[in-house]
Write a protein that holds these residues in place. Structure first.
Motif, short mmCIF file in Angstrom:
data_model
loop_
_atom_site.label_atom_id
_atom_site.label_comp_id
_atom_site.label_asym_id
_atom_site.label_seq_id
_atom_site.Cartn_x
_atom_site.Cartn_y
_atom_site.Cartn_z
N LEU A 61 0.83 -1.20 0.00
CA LEU A 61 0.00 0.00 0.00
C LEU A 61 0.87 1.26 0.00
O LEU A 61 0.54 2.24 -0.68
N GLU A 110 -12.93 -7.07 1.51
CA GLU A 110 -12.97 -6.26 2.74
C GLU A 110 -11.58 -5.88 3.23
O GLU A 110 -11.41 -4.87 3.90
N THR A 111 -10.58 -6.68 2.88
CA THR A 111 -9.23 -6.42 3.39
C THR A 111 -8.33 -5.85 2.30
O THR A 111 -8.15 -4.63 2.22
N LEU A 112 -7.77 -6.71 1.46
CA LEU A 112 -6.78 -6.27 0.48
C LEU A 112 -7.35 -5.29 -0.54
O LEU A 112 -6.80 -4.21 -0.77
N GLY A 156 -8.27 -2.01 0.93
CA GLY A 156 -7.06 -1.29 1.31
C GLY A 156 -6.40 -0.61 0.12
O GLY A 156 -5.94 0.53 0.23
N ARG A 161 -8.51 2.42 -0.92
CA ARG A 161 -8.33 3.53 0.01
C ARG A 161 -6.96 4.18 -0.15
O ARG A 161 -6.82 5.40 0.01
N ALA A 162 -5.95 3.37 -0.47
CA ALA A 162 -4.60 3.91 -0.61
C ALA A 162 -4.48 4.82 -1.82
O ALA A 162 -3.64 5.74 -1.83
#
Length: 228
Positions: free
Chosen positions: A56, A80-82, A85, A88-89
């Motif tokens: 990220l 939901e995770t990777l 992320g 969002r990054a």
């Protein structure tokens, strides 16, 4: 005739589209880098495995226009995770997920968090490159789509379109998503090409679609058809 790079230069008039490539498989990742860098309108500005701790941070540092995120099977947990992320990054980048398969309902989940597109990992090179351009410049595609299912930008979504497709209409739009022509769809379903066109007209009206690709997008987003 303009090449893919000419398209990129025409649309940007300034610089190539910057792309970040992420995939755990080194061979697949290097293959993506080679494909992208061969196109004059695109440029890889960063890459890394999906399990790398600094992925990220690398994406943030690279500030890409497009992220090609390669996964094997996409599950709700992955989203939901990777996947979340990564989105969002780089909120201003267009994230394209490439995967061998996705769980039922996951496409709609990805669209909800801001993923721009999903493509099967075995997509032909030229359609992958087309998807990068289409995702970045919001080109709406007016022909057959072999590139998987391009998802609409969340900020341009206006809720689910009205209308419920019949069983035959779902069959037709599924075959459209497999890049079949009207004639091929007719042969597959043992109906005339004119009947296929009538079904397509009804599909466009019910889904408020403006193109074949748009119809597939909306049918997938509403879980009316599934991706194999």
């Amino acid at each position: 005739m303009k090449g893919r790079g000419d398209l990129g230069r025409t649309m940007t008039d300034a610089r190539p589209i910057s792309v970040f490539v992420a995939d755990e498989n080194t061979i697949f990742r290097e293959g993506l880098r080679t494909i992208v860098n061969r196109d004059e309108g695109l440029s890889v500005v960063g890459h890394g495995p999906t399990t790398e701790g600094g992925l990220l941070e690398n994406i943030v540092d690279a500030q890409p226009d497009v992220i090609l995120l390669g996964l094997d099977q996409v599950t709700a947990d992955h989203v939901e995770t990777l996947v979340a992320g990564v989105v969002r990054a780089a909120p201003h980048a267009d994230t394209i997920v490439l995967a061998s398969s996705v769980q039922a309902g996951v496409l709609q989940q990805m669209m909800g968090i801001g993923v721009r597109a999903y493509l099967p990992k075995d997509v032909p090179h030229r359609y992958l490159l087309s998807a990068v351009y289409m995702s970045r410049f919001d080109v709406s595609g007016h022909g057959n789509s072999r590139m998987g299912f391009l998802l609409p930008r969340p900020d341009k979504a206006h809720g689910p379109p009205a209308g419920v497709l019949s069983t035959r209409e779902r069959e037709v739009v599924e075959l459209v998503g497999k890049a079949m022509t009207n004639a091929q769809i007719g042969r597959q379903l043992s109906i005339s090409e004119g009947t296929v066109k009538r079904h397509l007209h009804n599909i466009f009206v019910k889904l408020q679609a403006v193109s074949r690709l748009d119809a597939v997008n909306k049918a997938v987003a509403l879980c009316l058809i599934m991706v194999n």
